[in-house]
Write a protein that holds these residues in place. Structure first.
Motif, short mmCIF file in Angstrom:
data_model
loop_
_atom_site.label_atom_id
_atom_site.label_comp_id
_atom_site.label_asym_id
_atom_site.label_seq_id
_atom_site.Cartn_x
_atom_site.Cartn_y
_atom_site.Cartn_z
N LEU A 1 0.83 -1.21 0.00
CA LEU A 1 0.00 0.00 0.00
C LEU A 1 0.86 1.25 0.00
CD1 LEU A 1 -2.86 -0.87 2.53
CD2 LEU A 1 -3.14 -0.35 0.12
N ASN A 2 1.93 1.22 0.79
CA ASN A 2 2.81 2.38 0.88
C ASN A 2 3.46 2.68 -0.47
OD1 ASN A 2 3.88 4.36 2.74
ND2 ASN A 2 5.86 3.38 2.45
N GLY A 3 3.87 1.62 -1.19
CA GLY A 3 4.45 1.81 -2.51
C GLY A 3 3.46 2.43 -3.48
N LEU A 4 2.21 1.98 -3.42
CA LEU A 4 1.17 2.53 -4.29
C LEU A 4 0.88 3.98 -3.92
CD1 LEU A 4 -1.24 -0.54 -4.42
CD2 LEU A 4 0.06 0.41 -6.33
N ILE A 5 0.93 4.28 -2.63
CA ILE A 5 0.68 5.65 -2.18
C ILE A 5 1.72 6.60 -2.79
CG2 ILE A 5 0.99 7.15 -0.17
CD1 ILE A 5 -1.79 6.13 -0.32
N TYR A 6 2.99 6.18 -2.77
CA TYR A 6 4.03 7.03 -3.33
C TYR A 6 3.82 7.24 -4.83
CZ TYR A 6 6.82 7.26 0.93
OH TYR A 6 7.26 7.53 2.20
N GLY A 7 3.32 6.19 -5.51
CA GLY A 7 3.02 6.33 -6.92
C GLY A 7 1.92 7.35 -7.15
N CYS A 8 0.89 7.32 -6.29
CA CYS A 8 -0.21 8.28 -6.39
C CYS A 8 0.27 9.70 -6.12
CB CYS A 8 -1.32 7.91 -5.40
SG CYS A 8 -2.25 6.41 -5.83
N VAL A 9 1.15 9.85 -5.14
CA VAL A 9 1.68 11.18 -4.82
C VAL A 9 2.42 11.75 -6.03
CG1 VAL A 9 3.41 12.42 -3.46
CG2 VAL A 9 1.85 10.84 -2.33
N GLY A 10 3.23 10.92 -6.68
CA GLY A 10 3.95 11.37 -7.86
C GLY A 10 3.03 11.80 -8.98
N GLU A 11 1.98 11.01 -9.21
CA GLU A 11 1.04 11.33 -10.29
C GLU A 11 0.28 12.61 -9.99
OE1 GLU A 11 0.74 10.65 -13.77
OE2 GLU A 11 1.11 8.67 -12.89
N VAL A 12 -0.18 12.75 -8.76
CA VAL A 12 -0.92 13.97 -8.38
C VAL A 12 -0.01 15.19 -8.46
CG1 VAL A 12 -2.09 15.16 -6.50
CG2 VAL A 12 -2.61 12.77 -6.95
#
Length: 207
Positions: free
Chosen positions: A81-92
């Motif tokens: 989940l943490n890895g996916l969160i960082y991906g979302c932060v980058g995209e946003v």
């Protein structure tokens, strides 16, 4: 030319609200990881206690070991989940950058009506649409992993409740075993409540 980016005006863009929500989700994930680590320590102590109790607590020992495995599985799930969160932060973050740059281009077009900025704005819209599609995919993937974590915690709840039952057969160790199993149950319930809160986040519900 009217685009999703060009009409953001001075209002806070949805991407900005999503970034704040993602930060909140990440903090909640960190809290779950901390609690999951506590379960691992408790399980090790419970296994040691079950060995002291002998044959009467054999079932309790098995369940304690399963809770230790559950703790590790949960931490692995939270790491995903943490890895996916960082991906979302980058995209946003990239979406917000596009929004800021498009706002400047729109202002330049308003100041210089003759400037040929329509094609540039159109290209930026395409770029932003790609970011939005990528974020939607990551959001769905994040939701799936979160649902997996929730199902895992429900299994942990079953293990904790079974440990409470087994504790009753611990003879002279029944009281300390019951205390430990009660703590297991309470912590698993705490994690379940946290994950339920995450599932209701506006980042997933859109509210």
């Amino acid at each position: 030319m009217t685009t999703a980016l060009a009409t953001t005006g001075d209002k806070t863009p949805p991407a900005g609200a999503d970034l704040l929500r993602i930060v909140g989700i990440n903090e909640e994930i960190k809290a779950v990881v901390t609690v999951a680590f506590k379960i691992n320590i408790m399980a090790l102590n419970a296994i040691f206690l079950a060995k002291r109790a002998g044959a009467a607590a054999r079932g309790f020992g098995v369940l304690s070991n399963e809770l230790r495995v559950f703790s590790q599985d949960l931490r692995d799930c939270m790491a995903a989940l943490n890895g996916l969160i960082y991906g979302c932060v980058g995209e946003v973050s990239r979406m917000l950058q596009d929004i800021r740059q498009t706002r400047l281009l729109r202002q330049a077009a308003e100041m210089s009506p003759g400037a040929q900025l329509g094609a540039v704005l159109a290209a930026r819209q395409v770029k932003n649409d790609r970011h939005a599609e990528s974020l939607t995919r990551q959001r769905k993937q994040l939701k799936r992993v979160l649902d997996d974590a929730f199902r895992l915690v429900e299994l942990g709840g079953v293990l904790a409740k079974s440990a409470k039952i087994e504790a009753a057969y611990g003879q002279s160790f029944a009281v300390p075993l019951a205390q430990v199993s009660g703590e297991f149950d309470g912590i698993v319930e705490e994690i379940r409540t946290s994950l339920e809160s995450l599932r209701r986040s506006p980042f997933f519900t859109g509210k």
